[in-house]
Design an enzyme around this catalytic site. Sequence first.
Site, mmCIF file in Angstrom:
data_model
loop_
_atom_site.group_PDB
_atom_site.id
_atom_site.type_symbol
_atom_site.label_atom_id
_atom_site.label_comp_id
_atom_site.label_asym_id
_atom_site.label_seq_id
_atom_site.Cartn_x
_atom_site.Cartn_y
_atom_site.Cartn_z
ATOM 1 N N PRO A 91 25.579 -28.946 -18.246
ATOM 2 C CG PRO A 91 24.676 -27.368 -16.785
ATOM 3 C CD PRO A 91 24.358 -28.141 -18.027
ATOM 4 C CD GLU A 118 15.683 -21.753 -15.711
ATOM 5 O OE1 GLU A 118 16.161 -22.572 -14.896
ATOM 6 O OE2 GLU A 118 16.090 -20.578 -15.805
ATOM 7 N NE ARG A 156 44.244 -23.984 -32.221
ATOM 8 C CZ ARG A 156 45.406 -24.468 -31.783
ATOM 9 N NH1 ARG A 156 45.438 -25.670 -31.245
ATOM 10 N NH2 ARG A 156 46.516 -23.777 -31.882
ATOM 11 C CG ASP A 171 48.331 -26.074 -29.119
ATOM 12 O OD1 ASP A 171 49.090 -25.120 -29.367
ATOM 13 O OD2 ASP A 171 47.395 -26.423 -29.865
#
Length: 254
Positions: A91, A118, A156, A171
């Site tokens: 995070p 965790e 890709r 894109d």
Amino acid sequence: MRFDVLTLFPELFAPFVEAGITRRAYASGQIVLKLWNPRDYAEGNYRRVDDRPFGGGPGMVMLAEPLARCLAAVQADRADDDPAPVVLFSPIGAPLNHAAVEHWSAGQGAILICGRYEGIDQRFIDAHVTHQISLGDFVLSGGEIAALALLDAVARLQPGVLNDEGSHLEDSFNPAVDGLLDCPHYTRPEEWQGQRVPPELLSGHHAQIERWRRDQRLALTARHRPELIAAARAAGRLNRADEAVLAKAGAAGL
């Protein structure tokens, strides 16, 4: 290009490399993917890879030692003159965006650490992790989905993986479209449930089609991601015709 993934669930990756367009990148050897299970490097009869956190609290924390042994085995197997980046999905990492994907797609690969529970003992992170990446402001049950997202995005962009070599240039977020969102797309039939394909796309007039697509990109981006319009304007990527479209859409000076 080689990616090594440290994961307690290597079976999650098998379907990914065997299906879809991006499988070509692995079948051709453009990308080599190796999976490593830290449990194979744990001690004891139970091959334990986690323990309770110091200080108490819910959940378990991944042990540093099995991860360190597994990472050492990966690095010995790679035998890189220039050590590969060690990436943790976390995070606190920088959000994964188009520029970051282009950076990784042009490199020689990386070692990807998939945390669970965790999290991972901070001492392992401090000692070995060189990059941290986040998919966004939410929490997953493990790093595997994030690793798959990075691998798919990188695969890709490799030559020959997509049927049309230039398809990724249009894109969303690509500099080729000035970082804007992509436009709507339509295919046969020309009318479906009372809705017709926009006439501009049926005109056969290349310049008219491209202007329509540009206008749609501008309007959609202004509506859903106005910060991308601001970035394009600051970079000098918008011309008078673009600004006229934005003004008509009520997004002038956005």
